[in-house]
Scaffold this active site. Structure first.
Site, PDB file in Angstrom:
ATOM      1  N   GLY A  41       0.822  -1.198   0.000  1.00 36.77           N
ATOM      2  CA  GLY A  41       0.000   0.000   0.000  1.00 36.77           C
ATOM      3  C   GLY A  41       0.855   1.246   0.000  1.00 36.77           C
ATOM      4  N   GLY A  43      -0.647   4.593   0.329  1.00 36.73           N
ATOM      5  CA  GLY A  43      -1.341   5.765   0.851  1.00 36.73           C
ATOM      6  C   GLY A  43      -0.519   6.410   1.948  1.00 36.73           C
ATOM      7  CG  LEU A  44      -1.809  10.062   3.793  1.00 43.33           C
ATOM      8  CD1 LEU A  44      -2.683  10.947   4.655  1.00 43.33           C
ATOM      9  CD2 LEU A  44      -0.634  10.871   3.241  1.00 43.33           C
ATOM     10  CB  ALA A  45      -0.817   3.937   6.613  1.00 48.60           C
ATOM     11  N   GLY A  46       1.106   3.712   4.158  1.00 47.60           N
ATOM     12  CA  GLY A  46       2.108   2.943   3.430  1.00 47.60           C
ATOM     13  C   GLY A  46       3.299   3.770   2.998  1.00 47.60           C
ATOM     14  CB  SER A 285     -15.121  18.093   2.307  1.00 43.57           C
ATOM     15  OG  SER A 285     -14.541  18.331   3.573  1.00 43.57           O
ATOM     16  NE  ARG A 331     -16.916  12.214   8.724  1.00 42.09           N
ATOM     17  CZ  ARG A 331     -15.799  11.924   8.089  1.00 42.09           C
ATOM     18  NH1 ARG A 331     -15.437  10.655   7.944  1.00 42.09           N
ATOM     19  NH2 ARG A 331     -15.031  12.871   7.599  1.00 42.09           N
ATOM     20  CG  HIS A 402     -16.469   7.987   4.171  1.00 43.89           C
ATOM     21  ND1 HIS A 402     -15.835   8.288   2.982  1.00 43.89           N
ATOM     22  CD2 HIS A 402     -15.792   8.662   5.135  1.00 43.89           C
ATOM     23  CE1 HIS A 402     -14.808   9.102   3.226  1.00 43.89           C
ATOM     24  NE2 HIS A 402     -14.763   9.330   4.513  1.00 43.89           N
ATOM     25  CD  GLU A 426     -10.578   2.926   5.581  1.00 36.84           C
ATOM     26  OE1 GLU A 426     -11.814   2.755   5.510  1.00 36.84           O
ATOM     27  OE2 GLU A 426      -9.927   3.518   4.700  1.00 36.84           O
TER      28      GLU A 426
END
Length: 638
Positions: A41, A43-46, A285, A331, A402, A426
């Site tokens: 991955g 994304g931000l974590a990966g 958003s 939410r 979501h 996530e």
């Protein structure tokens, strides 16, 4: 040692992480080059994990399903990222961010993990500024903040409506630097098909080259799984088409426990469904709720244009029901309130499944230019999709699937129940409980990747004796064979229905029976129907083409095969949790006012499921949750 030992450090909550970092063993800089680490991955974590581990000197292989790491789904996040800097001087603190997160998650998250997240939040902002992320600034030069749901103050840092994109570009720049130095070997257009476990430890992965179909094996000393959530199991969601759950699901089948799968989030601010041919939904958003007012006509079935409905004929129902938080309730609360209005016949639009998000008052108060500066790209996106100008007429919004708070179970070190398999962002369950506060997803991804995994990885590597394992090991050959067998089986069915048809049928069933509200009867119906659809899938699915080529139908077929099993576990988990909390709303468990009603006596725990075989019911484990600082109370935003 019990199967669900969270390994939470002793001591005061404010000192747990600092003491734990000191207690973790270190790897000598000259020894780090001896270790191989796989990051799945980008994304931000990966990207954060790959860049930071490579910066330390480890040899990293990073895998992504896209042609470029900067196309990871983190790019789609719009509104902002939370941190406890307290720049507006409005009462924020690390403790308040911690408290808001635990309360927002309806008291279903570990206090220790959440406090650590709040604790490192400020360092994230400093780091991202150093990476060149162009956060919005106020007139005096300080970084600007805005509010998000579940908080009564402004702690969300943002870059217009492109925050995820800008943060990912910052992390991507760090990743590219390490690729250039040779510390990261980037392998794009690869999809993880399975985890390789040797001697009870994660030692590698098997992937499919999405361009030529080649099955490849890769060995390592440890794996970081950063593959996002499973919202696309519902078919229609705010996730990109390529987002999927297969990597995490294959790890579950290898022994990693899956925690709280029923905790799926419904986002209240999405463009409503426009027809039965849509393949995804578009998120507006949550930051728009800072200035937009949510309302419906007081009169049922009132389909007049909004300009013709006078102020006295409008029901600003969030402001009416929740005066303390108004339009910025969390939410899950906002989503259920919108559904309630539509179910009562006050929905708007051609389908009646929408509510208005109106900026008329804000434009009058601060001017169109200010609103355009804050949200211009979001307004433009809405107009391009719907053909309506939100500066002149209210947006129409409706809740949609979501984020997923459930995921693979991890301990305090972010390690799953398979030693050597770390799960970040996530893809794990750890920080958000039953409902994620807005602007906290980006925070968790960067915290896990940049600030937590470097310490925990060193602690694992330094305390583990590794046998020599490479791709010649029989375990890799067995895992490759298992992956190839499933691919051949899918291609051999040669049925009459497309993968898309099956996915849509499954998603609609899940949305109706395990979506905004769940009931015992509906969940039992789903658990009867899912095996029927799955059986037909394996007898009547049509997957054209071959494996030895670019074949997106085959990619999707592989993922949807996993979705059937995941959907079954999701419904099973929802059926067992006979309470309402956060995003999990059981109609049998609600207050007289229709709010979620928790059962702390029986369900103040994490439910983690253990795979027992394809023909057996999975085993449900429990990790009790103790609340020493945030005493569970009936959540109220009034």
């Amino acid at each position: 040692m019990t199967k669900l030992d969270a390994k939470i450090p002793a001591g005061p909550i404010e000192k747990k992480w600092d003491q734990h970092r000191f207690d973790l063993k270190l790897v000598n800089p000259s020894n780090r080059r001896k270790y191989e680490i796989i990051v799945v991955g980008t994304g931000l974590a990966g990207a954060g994990a790959a860049a930071s581990l490579a910066e330390l000197g480890y040899n990293v292989k990073c895998f992504g399903i896209h042609d470029s790491p900067r196309r990871a789904h983190s790019i789609a996040a719009q509104g902002g990222i939370n941190a406890a800097k307290n720049y507006p001087n409005d009462g924020d603190s690390i403790y308040r961010l911690f408290y808001d997160t635990v309360k927002g998650g309806d008291y279903r998250a570990r206090e220790a993990n959440v406090y650590r997240l709040a604790q490192v939040s400020n360092a994230i902002i400093d780091h991202c500024v150093a990476l060149g992320v162009p956060f919005a600034r106020e007139y005096g030069g300080l970084l600007d903040n805005r509010s998000f749901g579940g908080a009564q103050l402004s702690r969300t840092f943002y870059a217009r409506g492109q925050t995820g994109q800008q943060l990912l570009l910052g992390a991507y720049s760090s990743l590219c630097r390490q690729i250039g130095k040779g510390q990261v070997k980037m392998l794009p257009r690869r999809e993880m098909l399975d985890l390789v476990v040797v001697g009870g430890r994660a030692r590698g992965i098997v992937t499919r080259n999405l361009v030529n179909g080649k099955i490849e094996s890769h060995s390592a000393n440890a794996i970081c799984l950063c593959t996002g959530g499973y919202g696309n199991v519902f078919f229609l969601s705010t996730n990109a088409q390529n987002c999927n759950a297969s990597a995490a699901w294959r790890c579950y089948k290898q022994g990693a426990l899956f925690a709280n799968p029923c905790f799926t989030q419904i986002h209240p601010t999405c463009i409503p469904v426009h027809g039965d041919k849509q393949s995804k939904l578009t998120l507006m958003s949550e930051s728009l709720r800072n200035d937009g007012r949510v309302w419906v006509p007081k009169k049922k079935s009132d389909r007049r244009p909004p300009a013709q409905i006078s102020e006295q004929e409008r029901d600003y129902y969030l402001e009416r029901k929740y005066p303390s938080f108004g339009n910025l309730v969390p939410r899950d609360v906002a989503s259920r309130a919108a559904k309630e209005q539509c179910d009562d016949g006050r929905g708007v639009g051609s389908t009646g499944l929408a509510v208005f998000l109106d900026f008329e008052d804000a434009i009058k108060r601060v001017g169109k230019g200010t609103i355009e500066e804050k949200y211009g790209n979001l307004f433009e996106m809405y107009e391009r999709i719907t053909g309506e100008d939100p500066y002149r007429s209210p947006m129409m919004i409706y809740p949609a699937i979501h984020y997923t708070m459930g995921g693979l179970w991890v301990d305090y070190d972010l390690m799953s129940t398979i030693p050597g398999l770390f799960v970040l962002g996530e893809a794990n369950f750890s920080d958000h409980g039953a409902n994620r506060l807005g602007a906290s997803a980006l925070m968790q991804g960067l915290a896990d990747g940049f600030f937590i995994i470097p310490y925990c990885m060193a602690g694992y590597l330094a305390s583990t004796k590794f046998d020599k394992v490479d791709i010649a090991h029989q375990a890799f050959k067995d895992t490759e064979l298992r992956a190839q067998t499933q691919i051949k089986k899918l291609l051999a069915v040669d049925g009459k229905r497309t993968v898309l048809e099956f996915h849509r049928e499954l998603g609609l069933l899940l949305w109706e029976k395990c979506g905004m509200a769940r009931s015992e009867a509906g969940l039992k119906q789903a658990l009867e129907k899912i095996p029927e659809i799955r059986a037909e899938y394996w007898q009547n699915v049509k997957v054209p083409g071959v494996n030895e080529d670019l074949n997106q139908s085959l990619e999707r077929a592989n993922r949807v095969a996993d979705y059937f099993d995941l959907a079954e576990l999701l419904c099973r988990d929802a059926l067992e949790r006979v309470e309402s909390c956060g995003g999990h709303f059981r109609v049998e468990s609600q207050t007289e006012e229709g709010e979620a009603k928790r059962d702390d006596e029986h369900f103040a725990h994490v439910a983690a499921w253990e795979y027992q075989g394809s023909d057996k019911v999975p085993l449900r484990h429990q990790e009790p949750l103790a609340f020493e600082h945030c005493k569970p109370t009936q959540r109220s935003y009034k």
